[in-house]
Design a protein around this motif. Structure first.
Motif, PDB file in Angstrom:
ATOM      1  N   SER A 222       0.812  -1.219   0.000  1.00  0.00           N
ATOM      2  CA  SER A 222       0.000   0.000   0.000  1.00  0.00           C
ATOM      3  C   SER A 222       0.843   1.266   0.000  1.00  0.00           C
ATOM      4  CB  SER A 222      -0.944  -0.004   1.211  1.00  0.00           C
ATOM      5  OG  SER A 222      -0.210  -0.113   2.414  1.00  0.00           O
ATOM      6  N   ASN A 223       2.022   1.236   0.634  1.00  0.00           N
ATOM      7  CA  ASN A 223       2.857   2.441   0.685  1.00  0.00           C
ATOM      8  C   ASN A 223       3.340   2.853  -0.703  1.00  0.00           C
ATOM      9  OD1 ASN A 223       2.649   2.739   3.463  1.00  0.00           O
ATOM     10  ND2 ASN A 223       4.404   1.411   3.860  1.00  0.00           N
ATOM     11  N   ALA A 224       3.891   1.868  -1.437  1.00  0.00           N
ATOM     12  CA  ALA A 224       4.380   2.153  -2.789  1.00  0.00           C
ATOM     13  C   ALA A 224       3.229   2.527  -3.711  1.00  0.00           C
ATOM     14  CB  ALA A 224       5.134   0.943  -3.340  1.00  0.00           C
ATOM     15  N   ASN A 225       2.103   1.803  -3.602  1.00  0.00           N
ATOM     16  CA  ASN A 225       0.957   2.105  -4.450  1.00  0.00           C
ATOM     17  C   ASN A 225       0.379   3.477  -4.144  1.00  0.00           C
ATOM     18  OD1 ASN A 225       0.754  -0.231  -6.085  1.00  0.00           O
ATOM     19  ND2 ASN A 225      -0.048  -1.387  -4.359  1.00  0.00           N
ATOM     20  N   GLN A 226       0.433   3.869  -2.878  1.00  0.00           N
ATOM     21  CA  GLN A 226      -0.097   5.179  -2.502  1.00  0.00           C
ATOM     22  C   GLN A 226       0.719   6.292  -3.136  1.00  0.00           C
ATOM     23  OE1 GLN A 226      -3.015   5.713  -0.478  1.00  0.00           O
ATOM     24  NE2 GLN A 226      -2.681   7.609  -1.579  1.00  0.00           N
ATOM     25  N   GLN A 227       2.030   6.127  -3.149  1.00  0.00           N
ATOM     26  CA  GLN A 227       2.889   7.147  -3.750  1.00  0.00           C
ATOM     27  C   GLN A 227       2.683   7.203  -5.253  1.00  0.00           C
ATOM     28  OE1 GLN A 227       4.973   9.431  -2.122  1.00  0.00           O
ATOM     29  NE2 GLN A 227       4.875  10.278  -4.186  1.00  0.00           N
ATOM     30  N   LEU A 228       2.572   6.027  -5.888  1.00  0.00           N
ATOM     31  CA  LEU A 228       2.321   5.990  -7.326  1.00  0.00           C
ATOM     32  C   LEU A 228       0.968   6.610  -7.648  1.00  0.00           C
ATOM     33  CD1 LEU A 228       2.969   5.128 -10.211  1.00  0.00           C
ATOM     34  CD2 LEU A 228       2.101   2.838  -9.659  1.00  0.00           C
ATOM     35  N   ALA A 229      -0.045   6.289  -6.843  1.00  0.00           N
ATOM     36  CA  ALA A 229      -1.382   6.852  -7.071  1.00  0.00           C
ATOM     37  C   ALA A 229      -1.366   8.371  -6.935  1.00  0.00           C
ATOM     38  CB  ALA A 229      -2.378   6.246  -6.083  1.00  0.00           C
ATOM     39  N   THR A 230      -0.644   8.875  -5.945  1.00  0.00           N
ATOM     40  CA  THR A 230      -0.543  10.333  -5.756  1.00  0.00           C
ATOM     41  C   THR A 230       0.065  10.992  -6.985  1.00  0.00           C
ATOM     42  OG1 THR A 230      -0.288  10.062  -3.359  1.00  0.00           O
ATOM     43  CG2 THR A 230       0.442  12.151  -4.312  1.00  0.00           C
ATOM     44  N   ASN A 231       1.141  10.395  -7.505  1.00  0.00           N
ATOM     45  CA  ASN A 231       1.787  10.944  -8.706  1.00  0.00           C
ATOM     46  C   ASN A 231       0.866  10.882  -9.919  1.00  0.00           C
ATOM     47  OD1 ASN A 231       4.023  11.285  -7.092  1.00  0.00           O
ATOM     48  ND2 ASN A 231       5.116   9.509  -7.874  1.00  0.00           N
ATOM     49  N   LEU A 232       0.144   9.786 -10.056  1.00  0.00           N
ATOM     50  CA  LEU A 232      -0.758   9.626 -11.201  1.00  0.00           C
ATOM     51  C   LEU A 232      -1.895  10.647 -11.156  1.00  0.00           C
ATOM     52  CD1 LEU A 232      -1.027   5.721 -11.463  1.00  0.00           C
ATOM     53  CD2 LEU A 232      -0.092   7.251 -13.202  1.00  0.00           C
ATOM     54  N   TYR A 233      -2.500  10.808  -9.997  1.00  0.00           N
ATOM     55  CA  TYR A 233      -3.635  11.727  -9.896  1.00  0.00           C
ATOM     56  C   TYR A 233      -3.190  13.178 -10.034  1.00  0.00           C
ATOM     57  CZ  TYR A 233      -6.439   7.733  -8.448  1.00  0.00           C
ATOM     58  OH  TYR A 233      -7.093   6.528  -8.415  1.00  0.00           O
ATOM     59  N   SER A 234      -1.992  13.475  -9.569  1.00  0.00           N
ATOM     60  CA  SER A 234      -1.471  14.828  -9.749  1.00  0.00           C
ATOM     61  C   SER A 234      -1.270  15.132 -11.229  1.00  0.00           C
ATOM     62  CB  SER A 234      -0.142  14.965  -8.993  1.00  0.00           C
ATOM     63  OG  SER A 234       0.441  16.221  -9.242  1.00  0.00           O
ATOM     64  N   LEU A 235      -0.711  14.168 -11.938  1.00  0.00           N
ATOM     65  CA  LEU A 235      -0.511  14.335 -13.379  1.00  0.00           C
ATOM     66  C   LEU A 235      -1.846  14.379 -14.107  1.00  0.00           C
ATOM     67  CD1 LEU A 235       1.389  14.562 -15.778  1.00  0.00           C
ATOM     68  CD2 LEU A 235       1.622  12.059 -15.769  1.00  0.00           C
ATOM     69  N   GLN A 236      -2.821  13.587 -13.652  1.00  0.00           N
ATOM     70  CA  GLN A 236      -4.146  13.595 -14.267  1.00  0.00           C
ATOM     71  C   GLN A 236      -4.782  14.984 -14.188  1.00  0.00           C
ATOM     72  OE1 GLN A 236      -7.191  11.495 -12.065  1.00  0.00           O
ATOM     73  NE2 GLN A 236      -8.294  10.954 -13.934  1.00  0.00           N
ATOM     74  N   THR A 237      -4.695  15.589 -13.025  1.00  0.00           N
ATOM     75  CA  THR A 237      -5.261  16.934 -12.858  1.00  0.00           C
ATOM     76  C   THR A 237      -4.605  17.933 -13.812  1.00  0.00           C
ATOM     77  OG1 THR A 237      -5.690  16.476 -10.519  1.00  0.00           O
ATOM     78  CG2 THR A 237      -5.665  18.788 -11.199  1.00  0.00           C
ATOM     79  N   GLN A 238      -3.300  17.813 -13.931  1.00  0.00           N
ATOM     80  CA  GLN A 238      -2.560  18.736 -14.786  1.00  0.00           C
ATOM     81  C   GLN A 238      -2.901  18.533 -16.257  1.00  0.00           C
ATOM     82  OE1 GLN A 238       1.646  18.513 -14.129  1.00  0.00           O
ATOM     83  NE2 GLN A 238       2.160  19.812 -15.891  1.00  0.00           N
ATOM     84  N   LEU A 239      -2.930  17.274 -16.704  1.00  0.00           N
ATOM     85  CA  LEU A 239      -3.203  16.998 -18.122  1.00  0.00           C
ATOM     86  C   LEU A 239      -4.639  17.325 -18.504  1.00  0.00           C
ATOM     87  CD1 LEU A 239      -1.292  13.599 -18.622  1.00  0.00           C
ATOM     88  CD2 LEU A 239      -0.645  15.856 -19.455  1.00  0.00           C
ATOM     89  N   ASN A 240      -5.582  16.994 -17.631  1.00  0.00           N
ATOM     90  CA  ASN A 240      -6.982  17.300 -17.936  1.00  0.00           C
ATOM     91  C   ASN A 240      -7.221  18.810 -18.029  1.00  0.00           C
ATOM     92  OD1 ASN A 240      -7.849  14.663 -18.153  1.00  0.00           O
ATOM     93  ND2 ASN A 240      -8.511  14.512 -16.022  1.00  0.00           N
ATOM     94  N   ALA A 241      -6.453  19.573 -17.265  1.00  0.00           N
ATOM     95  CA  ALA A 241      -6.566  21.032 -17.348  1.00  0.00           C
ATOM     96  C   ALA A 241      -5.965  21.554 -18.649  1.00  0.00           C
ATOM     97  CB  ALA A 241      -5.877  21.676 -16.145  1.00  0.00           C
ATOM     98  N   ASP A 242      -4.834  20.986 -19.050  1.00  0.00           N
ATOM     99  CA  ASP A 242      -4.159  21.447 -20.267  1.00  0.00           C
ATOM    100  C   ASP A 242      -4.887  21.014 -21.535  1.00  0.00           C
ATOM    101  OD1 ASP A 242      -2.293  22.549 -18.618  1.00  0.00           O
ATOM    102  OD2 ASP A 242      -0.779  20.982 -18.904  1.00  0.00           O
ATOM    103  N   TYR A 243      -5.595  19.865 -21.485  1.00  0.00           N
ATOM    104  CA  TYR A 243      -6.290  19.359 -22.682  1.00  0.00           C
ATOM    105  C   TYR A 243      -7.801  19.347 -22.455  1.00  0.00           C
ATOM    106  CZ  TYR A 243      -1.773  17.585 -24.367  1.00  0.00           C
ATOM    107  OH  TYR A 243      -0.477  17.471 -24.822  1.00  0.00           O
ATOM    108  N   GLN A 244      -8.313  20.296 -21.692  1.00  0.00           N
ATOM    109  CA  GLN A 244      -9.708  20.251 -21.276  1.00  0.00           C
ATOM    110  C   GLN A 244     -10.692  20.297 -22.441  1.00  0.00           C
ATOM    111  OE1 GLN A 244     -10.816  23.669 -18.956  1.00  0.00           O
ATOM    112  NE2 GLN A 244      -9.375  25.018 -20.004  1.00  0.00           N
ATOM    113  N   ASN A 245     -10.306  20.853 -23.560  1.00  0.00           N
ATOM    114  CA  ASN A 245     -11.223  20.952 -24.700  1.00  0.00           C
ATOM    115  C   ASN A 245     -11.007  19.864 -25.750  1.00  0.00           C
ATOM    116  OD1 ASN A 245     -12.454  23.326 -23.695  1.00  0.00           O
ATOM    117  ND2 ASN A 245     -10.742  24.550 -24.494  1.00  0.00           N
TER     118      ASN A 245
END
Length: 825
Positions: A222-245
Motif C-alpha cells: 500500500s505504501n508504494a501504491n499510494q505514492q504511485l497513485a498520488t503521482n498519477l492523480y497529480s498528473l491527471q489533474t494537470q493533463l486534464n486542465a491542459d487538454y480540457q477541450n
C-alpha cells in the motif's frame, strides 16, 4: 499460586534495583529476538494443506497475477487523434520522470525502431509464425493469375510515394508472409477491436487510446501504491486542465483500488479511532486518577506480543505475516488482565487481598483462552497454526507479567472515602464515578433488563440460522466514485467487465510447460472461433516449445519443396516482366525460401522488447508456469472448465472462485476452532472448579452470549466475513474472561461478604468501554470492512456483558446459593 506471586511481589519490592534491571533486560532480550524474525506474506498459507490442493498451492506460489493500471485517454467531440497521441506521449514522459521507481514498464506504445525490429524478426523466422490457414491462403495464391494481381499491387506501391519500409517489405516478401505472421501476435494484446496508430494502441473508432502500466510492486504494497497513485492523480489533474477541450485521462487498476482502500482505512482510523482512543485515555486517567495508567495498561500487552514473536523465532524462525496481523487484533483480550488488577488496586485493596482475589481468575482465564487458541494447531492451515501459537503465548505472557509487575509499578493516589448504597449491600469504595454507580446496579434484579435479554433470546431462536458467511471480497472493498466511473468506461471499451479465468500450464522446466501451453493455445483459438470465449491472451502466439518449432520448420520445408520453389520463381519472373521487374528483384525472397531455419529460445523473444513476455511466463526452482488470461461470459465458465479438466500439467484458476473456496475453508476452520475451543474451555472449568454447578454457571453464559450475538446479527441481516469472523474470536475470548471473573466475584462475595462482584463488574465495564470506543466506533467508518468489524464488536460485546451481568448471578443463585441453603436446612 496466589502465595507464589505474593512472595515474588515482596521480594522485588525489597530489591528494587534488581526489579528494574530484570524489567529492562527482559524487554531488551525479547526485542532483539523478535526483531530477527522474518515474515512471509504467502496467502496460500491460509489454504488448508490437503492432498487435492497441494498442486494448486505449488502453482500459486509461482504464478504472478500482474495487476496492471490501465490508462484510458478519451478524446472529446472537438478533439483529434493527434490530441490523443500528444497527451499519451506527454503522460509517458512525465510519469517516467516522477515515478520511475514505482513502475516496471509501460505498454501501449510501439516505437518505430521496435516495430521494424519485430517485423524483421518475424521475417527471419517465418515458419514459426505461420499457421495452417496461412499455408492454405498461400497455396491458393501460387497461381499465375493470383501472382499477376499481386505484382500489380506491388508495382503501384513501388512507384507511389510510400515509405522505404513498405518498399523493402515488398521486395523481400512479395507474398506478405511476415505481415500474416505478425497477425498472430494479436493474441498477446487486448482484443481485435484495437489498431496501432502512430505507434499507439487505439480503439477501432479512434476515440480512445490505452496504455498499460505494470507497477514495480504488488497491489498489497500500500505504501508504494499510494505514492504511485498520488503521482498519477497529480498528473491527471494537470493533463486534464491542459487538454480540457480535446481529451481527458482516467485510470483503473488493482493497485489504485488497494491504494484507495488503504487511504480510506487511514482516514477512517484518524477521524474515528484516533478521537475514540483520546477519549478512552482521558477516561482511564480520570477514573484511576493517574496519568501513567495508559502505559501500565499497555505494558503487559507489549510484553506478551514480544514474548510470542521471540518464541516463534526460536521454534520457527519464519512466520506468516497474515497470522501476526490477525493476532494483533486478538491482543485486546490481554488488556482485561491489566484492567482487573488496576481496578482492585484503585479500590485500595491490600496487595495480599489482591493476589488472593485476582490471581486464580486471571491465570484460569489466560490458560483457558490460550488452550482455546492452541486448538488451531489441530487445523491444517499453517497461518492459523502460527496464529494459535502467537495468541496463546502472548495471552499467558501478558497475564503473568501483569500479576508480577503492575502491583510493583502502581502507586495509589490520595483517596477520599465515599459510601455507595446498593439495594441490599453497602460498599466502601473510592472516587465515586458513573462507572462505579453502573457497576453497583443489580442488572440481574431489573425486570426491564431481564425482559430485554429474554426478548433477544427468543428472537435469536428464529434468526440464528439466517446468518451466512459472505465470501465475496469485492463487497468488502472500497472504491471511490472516480474509480467506479473509470471501470465503467473500460467495461464499455474492452472485455474488462467479463468473467476472467486463468489457464495455467506448468512443468518442471520451461520446455515441458511450453509443450502444454501449445496445446492450450490451440484449444483457446477453437473456443474463441466458436464463440465460447470472448477473447484471450497467450504467449503461445509468440513462444512455442522447441518440438513445436521443429514441427513448424518441417512443415515449411515440406510445403516449400524444390519443385514448388522453382515453380514460384518462374511465375514471379514471368509475371514480373509485365511490370518491369528484373529476374533478380525478389532474390532476397528466393534466398529465404532456400535458407535453413532454427529454433528460437525465450531469450531471443525477450530481446524484441515488444511484448512483456514475463507477464505470462514465470520460473521458480523446479517449476515453470505459463498463464493465459481468458475473458468469457459467466454462462460458459463450466463448459470451459470441462474442456480443460482432463489435460495434465494444467490448472484452471478462477480468482473469484479461489477466493470463495479459500474463505469457505477458513470458515470451516473457524467453525472447527469454536467446537474445539468450547470443549477445551469446559474441560478446564471442570478441572479448576471441580464442581459441575460452578462449571455450568460459567459455561452457560459463554454459549448463550454467542447464540444471542449470532441471532441479533440475523435480525439485522449482518453476515460474517473474513474480517469480522476474526473479531468474533476476540469476542469469544472476552466472553470467557467475563464469565470466569463474574463467577469468581460471586464466589468470593458469597464467602467473604466483600464487594468483589462489583469490583469485577467495574473492570468488565471498563473492558467493554475500551472495545466499544476502540473498535465499535468504526461503525462511523466509510470502509465496508471496518464497518463490519464495528457492527459485530458492538453486538457481541454488548451481548456478552449483558449475559454476564444478568444471567450469571441468576444461575449462581439457583445452582449454588439456593442449593447450599437447601443442604444447610
Amino acid at each position: 499460586m496466589p502465595s507464589y506471586f505474593l512472595r515474588q511481589y515482596r521480594y522485588f519490592k525489597a530489591h528494587r534495583p534488581l526489579f528494574w534491571i530484570l524489567l529492562i533486560l527482559a524487554f531488551a532480550v525479547l526485542g532483539i529476538l523478535a526483531s530477527k524474525i522474518s515474515f512471509e506474506e504467502d496467502i496460500t498459507k491460509l489454504i488448508p494443506s490437503k492432498t487435492e490442493n497441494q498442486q494448486l498451492q505449488k502453482v500459486m506460489k509461482t504464478i504472478d497475477f500482474t495487476d496492471k493500471i490501465v490508462v484510458n485517454i478519451e478524446r472529446t467531440d472537438s478533439g483529434t487523434v493527434d490530441d490523443l497521441t500528444q497527451m499519451a506521449s506527454r503522460f509517458i514522459t512525465e510519469i517516467d520522470s516522477t515515478s520511475e521507481a514505482f513502475i516496471k514498464g509501460i505498454q501501449g506504445k510501439v516505437e518505430e525502431e521496435t516495430a521494424l525490429k519485430t517485423l524483421d524478426f518475424v521475417y527471419k523466422n517465418l515458419p514459426l509464425f505461420l499457421n495452417q490457414t496461412d499455408y492454405r491462403t498461400l497455396d491458393a495464391t501460387l497461381h499465375s493469375d493470383s501472382i499477376a494481381n499481386l505484382l500489380k499491387g506491388h508495382y503501384k506501391t513501388l512507384i507511389s510515394p510510400s515509405g522505404i519500409v513498405a518498399k523493402e517489405t515488398v521486395l523481400r516478401d512479395p507474398f506478405g508472409l511476415s505481415l500474416e505472421g505478425l497477425q498472430q501476435l494479436k493474441q498477446l494484446g487486448v482484443g481485435d477491436d484495437f489498431i496501432i496508430h502512430n505507434g499507439f494502441l487505439l480503439s477501432a473508432d479512434k476515440q480512445n487510446l490505452l496504455l498499460f502500466i505494470t507497477p514495480q510492486f504488488e497491489s498489497g504494497d500500500s505504501n508504494a501504491n499510494q505514492q504511485l497513485a498520488t503521482n498519477l492523480y497529480s498528473l491527471q489533474t494537470q493533463l486534464n486542465a491542459d487538454y480540457q477541450n480535446s481529451a481527458t485521462i482516467s485510470y483503473y487498476g488493482g493497485g489504485l483500488v488497494a491504494a484507495a482502500n488503504a487511504q480510506q482505512i487511514k482516514t477512517d482510523i484518524q477521524y474515528t479511532v484516533g478521537i475514540a482512543l483520546t477519549l478512552l485515555l482521558l477516561i482511564f486517567i480520570g477514573f484511576y486518577r493517574k496519568i501513567t495508567i495508559p502505559m501500565l495498561l499497555l505494558l503487559p500487552t507489549v510484553f506478551g506480543a514480544l514474548l510470542a514473536i521471540a518464541f516463534l523465532y526460536i521454534v520457527r524462525t519464519q512466520i506468516s505475516a497474515i497470522s501476526l496481523g490477525i493476532g494483533s487484533v486478538l491482543l485486546g483480550v490481554t488488556l482485561d488482565y491489566s484492567l482487573h488488577i488496576l481496578t482492585h488496586l484503585r479500590n485500595n485493596e491490600r496487595v495480599e487481598t489482591l493476589y488472593a482475589t485476582i490471581t486464580n481468575p486471571i491465570l484460569l482465564s489466560s490458560v483457558t483462552t490460550a488452550i482455546a487458541f492452541l486448538c488451531l494447531l489441530f487445523l491444517k492451515a499453517p497461518a492459523l497454526q502460527d496464529l494459535g501459537i502467537f495468541a496463546a503465548v502472548s495471552v499467558i505472557g501478558s497475564a503473568v507479567f501483569a500479576l508480577l509487575f503492575i502491583p510493583q509499578l502502581y502507586r495509589k493516589p490520595p483517596t477520599k472515602k465515599v459510601v455507595i448504597a446498593s439495594e441490599t449491600d453497602t460498599y466502601s469504595i473510592k472516587h465515586r464515578t458513573v462507572l462505579d454507580r453502573l457497576a453497583a446496579f443489580n442488572f440481574h434484579k431489573s425486570k426491564l433488563a431481564i425482559s430485554a435479554l429474554s426478548f433477544l433470546l427468543i428472537l435469536s431462536v428464529f434468526f440464528y440460522g439466517k446468518v451466512r458467511f459472505n465470501n465475496d471480497l469485492s463487497q468488502l472493498n472500497y472504491e471511490p466514485e472516480h474509480l467506479q466511473q473509470a471501470q465503467q468506461k473500460l467495461d464499455a471499451l474492452t472485455d474488462a467487465g467479463a468473467k476472467s479465468l486463468y489457464v495455467v500450464s506448468f512443468g518442471n522446466d520451461l520446455q515441458s510447460a511450453l509443450a502444454v501451453n501449445d496445446s492450450v493455445f490451440s484449444i483457446l483459438q477453437s473456443l474463441k472461433a466458436n464463440g465460447t470465449i470472448r477473447s484471450f491472451s497467450s504467449v503461445g502466439a509468440l513462444v512455442t516449445a522447441e518440438t513445436t518449432q521443429r514441427r513448424k520448420i518441417d512443415h515449411w520445408n515440406t510445403f516449400w519443396s524444390p519443385e514448388r520453389i522453382d515453380s514460384t520463381k518462374k511465375l514471379l519472373i514471368l509475371n514480373g516482366e509485365r511490370f518491369g521487374f528484373k529476374p533478380t528483384t525478389f532474390q532476397q525472397f528466393y534466398k529465404t525460401l532456400e535458407g535453413d531455419f532454427s529454433t528460437r529460445s525465450v531469450a531471443d523473444y525477450r530481446e524484441l522488447n515488444t511484448f512483456a513476455i514475463d507477464d505470462f511466463i514465470t520460473s521458480e526452482a523446479a517449476i515453470t508456469t505459463i498463464m493465459s488470461p481468458v475473458k468469457l461470459d459467466e454462462t460458459n465458465v463450466q463448459k470451459v472448465k470441462e474442456v480443460f479438466s482432463e489435460i495434465p500439467q494444467l490448472v484452471l484458476i478462477d480468482r473469484q472462485e479461489l477466493n470463495e473456496d479459500l474463505l469457505g475453508n477458513l470458515k470451516d476452520e473457524f467453525n472447527s476452532l469454536i467446537v474445539y475451543s468450547l470443549c477445551a474451555v469446559v474441560l478446564l472449568l471442570v478441572l479448576f472448579y471441580r464442581n459441575w454447578r460452578l462449571t455450568l454457571v460459567t459455561a452457560i453464559p459463554i454459549l448463550l452470549s454467542w447464540f444471542i450475538t449470532i441471532g441479533v446479527m440475523g435480525v439485522f441481516k449482518f453476515d460474517f466475513n473474513i474480517f469480522n469472523v476474526i473479531i468474533s474470536t476476540f469476542i469469544f475470548g472476552l466472553g470467557v474472561d467475563y464469565s470466569i471473573f463474574i463467577t469468581n466475584g460471586l464466589l468470593r462475595e458469597n464467602t467473604t461478604n466483600s464487594n468483589a462482584f462489583m469490583t469485577h463488574k467495574t473492570s468488565i465495564i471498563l473492558s467493554v468501554l475500551t472495545t466499544m470506543l476502540g473498535v465499535g466506533v468504526l461503525v462511523f467508518a466509510k470502509h465496508p470492512a471496518l464497518y463490519s468489524l464495528a457492527v459485530v464488536s458492538i453486538i457481541g460485546i454488548g451481548t456478552t456483558m449483558l449475559v454476564a451481568f444478568i444471567c450469571q448471578p441468576i444461575l449462581f443463585q439457583v445452582l449454588v446459593k439456593d442449593r447450599a441453603t437447601q443442604i444447610s436446612k
